[in-house]
Scaffold this motif. Sequence first.
Motif, short mmCIF file in Angstrom:
data_model
loop_
_atom_site.label_atom_id
_atom_site.label_comp_id
_atom_site.label_asym_id
_atom_site.label_seq_id
_atom_site.Cartn_x
_atom_site.Cartn_y
_atom_site.Cartn_z
N GLY A 196 0.83 -1.20 0.00
CA GLY A 196 0.00 0.00 0.00
C GLY A 196 0.86 1.25 0.00
N ASP A 197 0.25 2.38 -0.25
CA ASP A 197 1.00 3.63 -0.31
C ASP A 197 1.73 3.92 1.00
N ASP A 198 1.08 3.67 2.14
CA ASP A 198 1.72 3.91 3.43
C ASP A 198 2.94 3.03 3.62
N GLU A 199 2.82 1.77 3.20
CA GLU A 199 3.95 0.84 3.33
C GLU A 199 5.11 1.28 2.44
N LYS A 200 4.80 1.71 1.23
CA LYS A 200 5.85 2.19 0.33
C LYS A 200 6.54 3.43 0.91
N THR A 201 5.74 4.32 1.49
CA THR A 201 6.29 5.55 2.07
C THR A 201 7.22 5.21 3.23
N ARG A 202 6.79 4.28 4.09
CA ARG A 202 7.63 3.90 5.24
C ARG A 202 8.92 3.22 4.78
N LEU A 203 8.81 2.36 3.78
CA LEU A 203 10.00 1.67 3.28
C LEU A 203 10.97 2.67 2.65
N ALA A 204 10.45 3.59 1.85
CA ALA A 204 11.32 4.60 1.23
C ALA A 204 11.99 5.47 2.28
N ALA A 205 11.25 5.80 3.34
CA ALA A 205 11.83 6.62 4.42
C ALA A 205 12.93 5.86 5.14
N ALA A 206 12.71 4.57 5.37
CA ALA A 206 13.73 3.76 6.05
C ALA A 206 14.99 3.64 5.21
N LEU A 207 14.82 3.49 3.89
CA LEU A 207 15.98 3.39 3.00
C LEU A 207 16.71 4.72 2.90
N LYS A 208 15.96 5.81 2.91
CA LYS A 208 16.59 7.14 2.89
C LYS A 208 17.43 7.34 4.15
N ALA A 209 16.89 6.91 5.30
CA ALA A 209 17.64 7.04 6.56
C ALA A 209 18.91 6.19 6.52
N LYS A 210 18.83 5.03 5.89
CA LYS A 210 19.99 4.13 5.83
C LYS A 210 21.06 4.64 4.89
N TYR A 211 20.65 5.16 3.72
CA TYR A 211 21.62 5.53 2.69
C TYR A 211 21.90 7.02 2.62
N GLY A 212 21.14 7.82 3.35
CA GLY A 212 21.42 9.25 3.40
C GLY A 212 21.05 10.02 2.17
N ARG A 213 20.16 9.48 1.34
CA ARG A 213 19.69 10.20 0.16
C ARG A 213 18.33 9.64 -0.23
N ASP A 214 17.59 10.39 -1.04
CA ASP A 214 16.29 9.91 -1.50
C ASP A 214 16.47 8.61 -2.28
#
Length: 268
Positions: free
Chosen positions: A209-227
Amino acid sequence: MSSQLRGISARSLEDVLSAVSAAQGDSAETGRGLFGVVSILDSAPALRRVLTDPSTESDAKVKLAESVFGGKVSAGALEVVKAAVAGRWAAGRDLPDGIETAGVVAFVKAAGKGADDVETQLFEAGEIVASDPELRAVVSDRSIPTEPKVTLLGRIFEGKLSAETLALVQQAASARLGSFERVLASFGQVVAEQGQRSVAVARVAYELGDDEKTRLAAALKAKYGRDVHLNIIVDPEVVGGIAVSVGAEVVDGTMSSRLEAARRQLAG
């Protein structure tokens, strides 16, 4: 693509991409012209050698490029080519490789705010080709000339992809630097780099779902330091969890992988 060029070639590519940014006129026309130049350079090794000869003055190479390509490509494309031949390249093949990257960037520029859609569509087009064994065999067959493949891909994807994405998909059919899938993925990386993003591929058991995608993208951004631009593959063989790859790094948290690891342990 750009990540494959090293040393002096990578520095020359920076100047070429700056020329793309500065180019006036229709950016899509610039991209088409650059892809045409790549085709000519691939088929003319003698010309390629002269244009990358470090013992030849840059001005002479620029004049030669003007005489060969002037009037055959747009003014914007010609300016980019002139910047390319004025540079220094570690190998003759690096010149057309760099110009092809510039062509991709020109189409990103043409897409404007739709560049994120280009990333998604490139991935989806690759998945469509990969899922059709007959189509994949035709596109991957190096004995088949590029032009019929370009025509076939145009018939399949016309109206389903943006004009910019379709141009990149058709260029990938030449498979200059590897398989169609590999080239398409490398184009996606170039598109992402223009937006200062990384590309992540997530393999999941069900559509997120959109919320799950948003949370996953945010977690990856936090891990890699970029969008991070997120591409999703729904795979019924994934029992649970999620497997994510960012470049060469793969984080596999699926239940299927854990079950397979347990099976191997039991088997000794």
